[in-house]
Design a protein around this motif. Sequence first.
Motif, PDB file in Angstrom:
ATOM      1  N   UNK B 167       0.759  -1.332   0.049  1.00 31.71           N
ATOM      2  CA  UNK B 167       0.025   0.242  -0.025  1.00 31.71           C
ATOM      3  C   UNK B 167       0.844   1.146  -0.003  1.00 31.71           C
ATOM      4  N   UNK B 168       0.362   2.434  -0.499  1.00 32.59           N
ATOM      5  CA  UNK B 168       1.103   3.569  -0.577  1.00 32.59           C
ATOM      6  C   UNK B 168       0.107   4.785  -0.383  1.00 32.59           C
ATOM      7  N   UNK B 169       0.489   5.861   0.256  1.00 28.30           N
ATOM      8  CA  UNK B 169      -0.337   6.912   0.228  1.00 28.30           C
ATOM      9  C   UNK B 169       0.365   8.194  -0.633  1.00 28.30           C
ATOM     10  N   UNK B 170      -0.638   9.097  -0.672  1.00 23.70           N
ATOM     11  CA  UNK B 170      -0.099  10.066  -1.602  1.00 23.70           C
ATOM     12  C   UNK B 170      -0.023  11.657  -0.697  1.00 23.70           C
ATOM     13  N   UNK B 171      -0.351  11.232   0.694  1.00 22.16           N
ATOM     14  CA  UNK B 171       0.109  12.425   1.479  1.00 22.16           C
ATOM     15  C   UNK B 171       1.336  12.776   1.529  1.00 22.16           C
ATOM     16  N   UNK B 172       1.685  14.072   1.511  1.00 18.03           N
ATOM     17  CA  UNK B 172       3.096  14.406   1.615  1.00 18.03           C
ATOM     18  C   UNK B 172       3.530  15.378   2.550  1.00 18.03           C
ATOM     19  N   UNK B 173       2.658  15.479   3.464  1.00 15.99           N
ATOM     20  CA  UNK B 173       3.170  16.424   4.848  1.00 15.99           C
ATOM     21  C   UNK B 173       3.958  15.681   5.740  1.00 15.99           C
ATOM     22  N   UNK B 174       5.002  16.041   5.818  1.00 20.88           N
ATOM     23  CA  UNK B 174       6.245  15.229   6.349  1.00 20.88           C
ATOM     24  C   UNK B 174       5.802  14.984   8.001  1.00 20.88           C
ATOM     25  N   UNK B 175       5.261  15.990   8.676  1.00 16.88           N
ATOM     26  CA  UNK B 175       4.797  15.374   9.884  1.00 16.88           C
ATOM     27  C   UNK B 175       3.772  14.570   9.938  1.00 16.88           C
ATOM     28  N   UNK B 176       2.861  14.924   9.180  1.00 19.70           N
ATOM     29  CA  UNK B 176       1.734  14.044   9.297  1.00 19.70           C
ATOM     30  C   UNK B 176       2.232  12.428   8.880  1.00 19.70           C
ATOM     31  N   UNK B 177       3.025  12.211   7.852  1.00 23.58           N
ATOM     32  CA  UNK B 177       3.551  11.021   7.443  1.00 23.58           C
ATOM     33  C   UNK B 177       4.332  10.278   8.668  1.00 23.58           C
ATOM     34  N   UNK B 178       4.694  11.292   9.174  1.00 22.15           N
ATOM     35  CA  UNK B 178       5.526  10.688  10.718  1.00 22.15           C
ATOM     36  C   UNK B 178       4.498  10.231  11.686  1.00 22.15           C
ATOM     37  N   UNK B 179       3.367  10.926  12.005  1.00 19.02           N
ATOM     38  CA  UNK B 179       2.442  10.270  12.790  1.00 19.02           C
ATOM     39  C   UNK B 179       1.671   9.069  11.978  1.00 19.02           C
ATOM     40  N   UNK B 180       1.488   9.061  10.884  1.00 23.81           N
ATOM     41  CA  UNK B 180       0.915   8.148  10.145  1.00 23.81           C
ATOM     42  C   UNK B 180       1.719   6.648  10.374  1.00 23.81           C
TER      43      UNK B 180
END
Lengths: 79, 773
Positions: B167-180
């Motif tokens: 699976x992959x996500x297109x979300x690119x906000x670095x902080x959010x990616x960290x949380x995710x």
Amino acid sequence: MLKRLNEIKVGETGLIKKVEGEGLLRRRLFDMGVTPGATVYLRKKAPLGDPLEITIRGYELTLRKTEAALVVLEMEESK
Amino acid sequence: MKRFALAGNPNCGKTTLFNSLTGSTAHVGNWPGVTVEKKDGVYKKLSEPISIVDLPGIYSLSPYTPEEVISRNYILDEQPDCVINIIDATNLERNLYLTTQLLEINVPLVVALNMSDVLLKNGETINAKAIEEKLGVPVVSISALKEENLEELMKRALEISSTPREPRTVINNADLLHLIGDVNIAFKGKEVLNPLFHAIKLVENDELETKNHKDLISMVDDFKKTFKDDTFGDDFEALIADNRYHYIADNFGDVVVSQNKENAEKTSQNSIKNNKSDRIDKVLTHKVFGLLIFAVIMFLVFHLTFSENFFYLGGIFEANGVAPSFEGTIYEGLFWTDAGINSPGVILFNFFDMSFSAIIEATSGALASALPADAQWFTGFLCDGVLSGLFAILGFLPQILVLFLFFSIMEDTGYMARVAFILDRIFRKFGLSGRAFIPMIMGFGCSVPAMINTRTLADDKERTATIRVIPFFSCGAKLPILVAISGGILEAFGAGNVDLITYSMYAVGIVSAIICVLLMRNTTQRGDAAPFIMELPEYHLPQFKSLMIHLWDKAKHFVKKAFTIILASTIVIWFLSNFGFDWHYLDGDMSDSILAGLGKLIQPFFTPLGFGSQLSSFGFIFAVAAITGLIAKENVIATFAALAAIVVSDPAVLALIEADEEGIEAATAMIVSTGITWQGCISFIAFNMLTIPCFAACATAKAELPKGQFKWTVLFWLAASYIGSTVIYVFLSMFDGSTWVWALPTFAGIAVLAAVAIFFIVRYNKKHPVIRA
């Protein structure tokens, strides 16, 4: 100039600044493409003045004035 | 067998693709129940057969309406071998929004770019290769309608179906990616399927997710305290939606290419198109004429289906002395009656009616001469019991199909959505949204699909109220009751107008529905008016194929019902009415039959309604008919036909009743022999319209209503029909005789009580306001 989507006239265009409200309703608006940064064109009003028909992200969407009031627009400075 | 699921936005051509894929081998089975309303079929053109599942349309994997929950649960929990994501190529931006969420699920994914032929017609091409590279999953251009490239699509789906996808996500906000990432690991630790998807939905504050994983919410909340975005603050929901749309705009802004410059400029004008669809819209949703056009269309639909005086042309022909009577030919009564020209629906009805009568006559004639005298009961059983009951139902099939055809056309062209748009303002006054109009109008065809259709309503209370009043929109099966009894009134009393009675009874149903909805939405089903946010699809011509599929489905369902539940109940009724309590064959004198006994027992209950104890000893037939109607409404008139032999002894009249599929003769015989008043007849129709619907509709209502609401709903139907019919009977009776002496004060009393009740309800609602805008 900031205006709400329920306040603009038929034929006017605006850029979405903010979507208020909460919960399922707000998410539904997002899912339908009503997000900050999208351009909205008020196409027409229903025969009884409500709901509204808008063009957003290349398709036609209808929503009521109560829902439209949650959408804050930056108006195009045309005149 | 491998299972491929079709997912996509509503109206992007999923079902068209489904029908094209499964083709003539399609076993289109509607699985009943709340959990599923998906169709499945088999694709057979590859090396192995593949099961195809058509899911309800969704805009996102955060469900909003009950039908959307079905799609989400199927994709997440049933683990299909591949998901085929159908995308409307003419509306990439919004369609890809769902794709960005599907990418986050571990399931193998193929994207089908549908309607690329429509783009081509507009002078545009779409670069499937570029989309494929960016998304990282196979992308195939298809035309579901013209069946282009479908094999290629299925081949590629089969290729990847065996290998699990990262699976992959297109979300690119670095902080959010960290949380995710952190939440993802937590989900993996809990061994949840599709951890990335669940992680992102939890961060998005998705309602279902936060309910199911309360233990992990603190992770998100703690992170929120340290997070601050310039535009969105700590509003992750908005931030993620924005991220997705940004990804789409940045990567796919240039995949649709116009062939000529002029066109390019047109589309660049922020897609405010002025195409054919808009021009049609200008007329159909016109400020002044929109509602008028709608009223005219509805009138035409019912006129074309039911009228016996087509466009009121009869008078003109008559006046000029050129009325085509066809008297004495086999066409007599088919196209033309004294009333005028028949509408297409009536012509079809008459055609079937005449054919069926011929069959019954031939059968009974053949049996009468072939069977010995002591076996003549079999002729009665077959012709009176089985065939006349069965044909009484099947005769109405063509008319119901005509009505259904019109509704299918309205739906298929996109007009139905506009009707919801036009009527929303009016519906809101009753506490419903314009969307509730669609299931209600479907109720005129059949309550079962109408109740299922309420799934498009997001609000539970709105759904409950809508489901409860759907039976009041008189369905196809109730039509025979209307036709037969209003015809009977005309014959028995020599007065009345069949059209007038029929239309007013439809109106009674609609008015009852409005009153009940108002009542419910202000008392037990009180709540805010549900939001109304709906896509208005582009108009297009109805597809012949899909119309035929609709009709075929409908016809199959109807014929199946006729040969199963209705056939069985006519046989049971015949036996109950021809045998006494001592299991002895009665041979004609049915007043001692089991059925008569049961009927007489309940008959008194119907006295306030005008068809109870005040009738002659045959009056139990009305009670019996009303009860058999609970199994299927078609039974009401079939019961009259089957029991005609009780009240009529003249064989010539009996033959007449047998030959008349409309049941008018049977109804007339009942009216004359029981001494029921015309007011009682009207009340009887109203009772059948408002009371508990057929078995099938009850089962559907039970499945569709929120838990625990079904028993109240049955009570509601009983009360509505009992009270409604009593009021109608007493009110109409005032015009004859001296009933008004007590009726007027009673009505006045009721009016005062109602006014007091309304006053308190209004006062309560003012104190505890709901939003009705």
